[in-house]
Design a protein around this motif. Structure first.
Motif, short mmCIF file in Angstrom:
data_model
loop_
_atom_site.label_atom_id
_atom_site.label_comp_id
_atom_site.label_asym_id
_atom_site.label_seq_id
_atom_site.Cartn_x
_atom_site.Cartn_y
_atom_site.Cartn_z
N ALA A 13 22.94 -26.60 -34.74
CA ALA A 13 23.16 -25.12 -35.11
C ALA A 13 22.12 -24.78 -36.42
O ALA A 13 21.82 -23.56 -36.39
N GLU A 14 21.96 -25.65 -37.17
CA GLU A 14 21.25 -25.38 -38.38
C GLU A 14 19.80 -25.25 -37.98
O GLU A 14 18.98 -24.36 -38.53
N ILE A 15 19.36 -26.03 -36.96
CA ILE A 15 17.91 -25.95 -36.41
C ILE A 15 17.85 -24.29 -35.66
O ILE A 15 16.78 -23.96 -35.90
N ILE A 16 18.94 -24.14 -34.70
CA ILE A 16 18.58 -22.66 -34.37
C ILE A 16 18.43 -21.60 -35.11
O ILE A 16 17.89 -20.80 -35.19
N ARG A 17 19.40 -21.75 -36.27
CA ARG A 17 19.29 -20.41 -37.36
C ARG A 17 18.08 -20.77 -38.21
O ARG A 17 17.52 -19.39 -38.33
N ASN A 18 17.57 -21.79 -38.45
CA ASN A 18 16.39 -21.73 -39.21
C ASN A 18 15.17 -21.42 -38.43
O ASN A 18 14.39 -20.94 -38.73
N LEU A 19 15.26 -21.63 -37.25
CA LEU A 19 13.98 -21.26 -36.07
C LEU A 19 14.21 -19.56 -36.16
O LEU A 19 13.20 -18.82 -36.13
N GLU A 20 15.35 -19.06 -36.23
CA GLU A 20 15.46 -17.58 -36.04
C GLU A 20 15.15 -16.99 -37.50
O GLU A 20 14.43 -15.68 -37.52
N SER A 21 15.30 -17.58 -38.53
CA SER A 21 14.90 -16.86 -39.88
C SER A 21 14.32 -17.83 -40.68
O SER A 21 14.82 -18.55 -41.72
#
Length: 499
Positions: free
Chosen positions: A214-222
């Motif tokens: 979940a953190e990886i997806i969030r960091n890729l987004e922003s």
């Protein structure tokens, strides 16, 4: 005294020193890299510890946690981009010091304050964990049920963001913890006929998905861009005046962190914010805070590192996690076939005292690592995140699959990752969910045992002196937490964490 000697003998074994060095190095790297965090990293590395012996696995995972508190200060000072949530306050004055050419003293203050606070926190852990464990051995099922309820309620009250959302996440975690066969009757619950769910949701897959993926997806987004202080870091030592100015802030920050670290939820974050506020209020020139005063670095760094050590007290004495990383360490205990709780100190003295002694060794290693290797930590920030994240996902998937050679666990990571990502988007914390999932079975088992002993009379829960007092305290905490004035103060305290 015998326990301390046993711990030193265990921690100073060459293999355990190397494991401790590996843990604190990984922790520092995790703290330096913004957006990953110790919770996600411990979750991602949890599967590989299955191959270690219990002492080595706990030493490494603990080193990652308190090592991240050190590493987070490096990016907070040099980039104004905290690598760890508890380092948000450090950035306020630390980055201003760096821009004024005083990055060296700021980094030295963070390292020395952290070492002192970590050492004091370790001493408090050694002093208070054993007697608390002895006291907990006298608890009956009703008392233990009340302790778990109090811990869950306190984690709700201390969670950042909405109290209602935190309560919802706790309840969701409790519900997810009921999936699988009933431990008393063997009847499958909420399995929907899926054989893989008969043993319950896999803790490792859930943790890796909720925090790591979940953190990886969030960091890729922003992805954020930051301007690093490029001038050479010089003067990695403090002047006599600097030592004089940081002496009392370090002592006060250590004291606050040692106490607040025991609290469930974000004790280390709360400690850093509170210590900064205390120093600002005590200062003769409070308006200078935020412009590069060294006290604004010394106090929060001491507080969050002391809190990182004392957060182990409820874990080792009661088997209750005070932080999401502690919940993951409960999972590490279980993976190693050890039941966390007050019996651990008596049943596994080498493990407990070895872990405590390794924290002092780890704090010493961190001082030796952080200052000489600042150039290396800064260069790590140039690695493109798009190159890093596929390797992290592949590593996590292989690790989870290797635990039971079950493809279902890999699918569970993906599902939990999506759930965790949407929880982030909706402003919900995953940490209370994980605490509820870990503590749910313990809550249910002790409640049912208490009901069996009292022949189904729930009044017995509130009439017993210990359980009644703890349940009353839980009610008071939740009532106070929802009061408008208190809720407003909570929002102010955790404002920096959300930014």
């Amino acid at each position: 005294m015998d326990g301390i000697l046993l711990g030193l003998e265990t921690a100073l074994q060459p293999s355990n020193i190397l494991i401790c060095l590996l843990g604190v190095t990984l922790g520092t790297a995790v703290g330096v890299l913004p957006g990953i965090g110790p919770t996600a990293t411990v979750a991602l590395l949890l599967p590989i510890t299955f191959e270690f012996d219990p002492v080595a696995s706990l030493i490494m995972l603990a080193g990652i946690y308190y090592g991240a508190q050190y590493g987070g200060s490096t990016t907070a000072i040099l980039l104004n981009l905290p690598g760890e949530s508890s380092s948000v306050v450090t950035a306020l004055d630390g980055h201003q010091m760096a821009r004024q050419g005083r990055a060296g003293p700021a980094l030295a203050t963070a390292a020395l304050g952290s070492f002192f606070a970590g050492t004091v926190g370790t001493i408090m852990l050694a002093a208070f964990a054993p007697p608390l464990a002895q006291l907990a051995l006298k608890f009956g099922p009703a008392d233990y049920f009340a302790v778990v309820v109090l811990g869950l309620i306190a984690s709700i009250a201390l969670a950042s963001g909405s109290t209602v959302k935190a309560l919802a996440m706790i309840v969701l975690g409790l519900l997810l913890g009921t999936i699988g066969q009933d431990k008393f009757t063997g009847v499958p619950r909420f399995t929907f006929g899926v054989p893989e769910l008969f043993g319950g949701l896999d803790f490792v897959s859930l943790a890796v998905g909720l925090f790591g993926l979940a953190e990886i997806i969030r960091n890729l987004e922003s992805r954020q861009s930051a301007s690093i202080v490029t001038r050479k870091v010089e003067g990695l030592w403090l002047s006599r005046d600097d030592f004089r100015r940081i002496r009392m802030p370090v002592l006060r920050g250590t004291a606050l962190g040692s106490v607040l670290g025991v609290l469930p939820g974000g004790g280390h974050v709360l400690a850093s914010f509170t210590s900064y506020s205390v120093e600002k209020n005590l200062s003769k020139e409070p308006k200078k805070f935020g412009t590069g005063v060294i006290e604004g670095v010394a106090a929060p760094e001491s507080a969050n590192n002391a809190a990182a050590q004392t957060s182990f007290i409820p874990l080792l004495s009661l088997g209750l996690p005070a932080h999401p990383v502690m919940a993951l360490l409960v999972g590490a205990f279980i993976i190693q076939g050890i039941t966390p709780g007050p019996n651990v100190i008596n049943d596994e003295p080498e493990l407990v005292w070895g872990l405590i002694a390794s924290m002092w060794v780890g704090n010493l290693l961190l001082v030796l690592l952080n200052l000489p290797l600042i150039g290396l930590w800064v260069k790590m920030l140039s690695v493109p995140y798009e190159v890093m994240f596929p390797a992290i996902i592949a590593f996590a998937s292989i690790g989870c699959y290797s635990l039971s050679l079950n493809p279902w666990d890999v699918f569970a990571i993906a599902a939990a990752g999506l759930v965790g990502y949407f929880l982030i988007r909706w402003g919900c914390e995953a940490a209370p969910l994980l605490l509820g999932f870990v503590l749910g079975p313990l809550l249910e088992q002790n409640l049912r045992r208490a009901m069996i002993i009292s022949r189904g009379d729930p009044v017995d829960l509130v009439m017993r002196p210990i359980s009644g007092s703890l349940l009353l305290l839980a009610v008071v905490i939740i009532v106070v937490a929802v009061l408008p004035s208190v809720r407003k103060k909570r929002e102010v305290v955790f404002q920096g964490e959300d930014d």
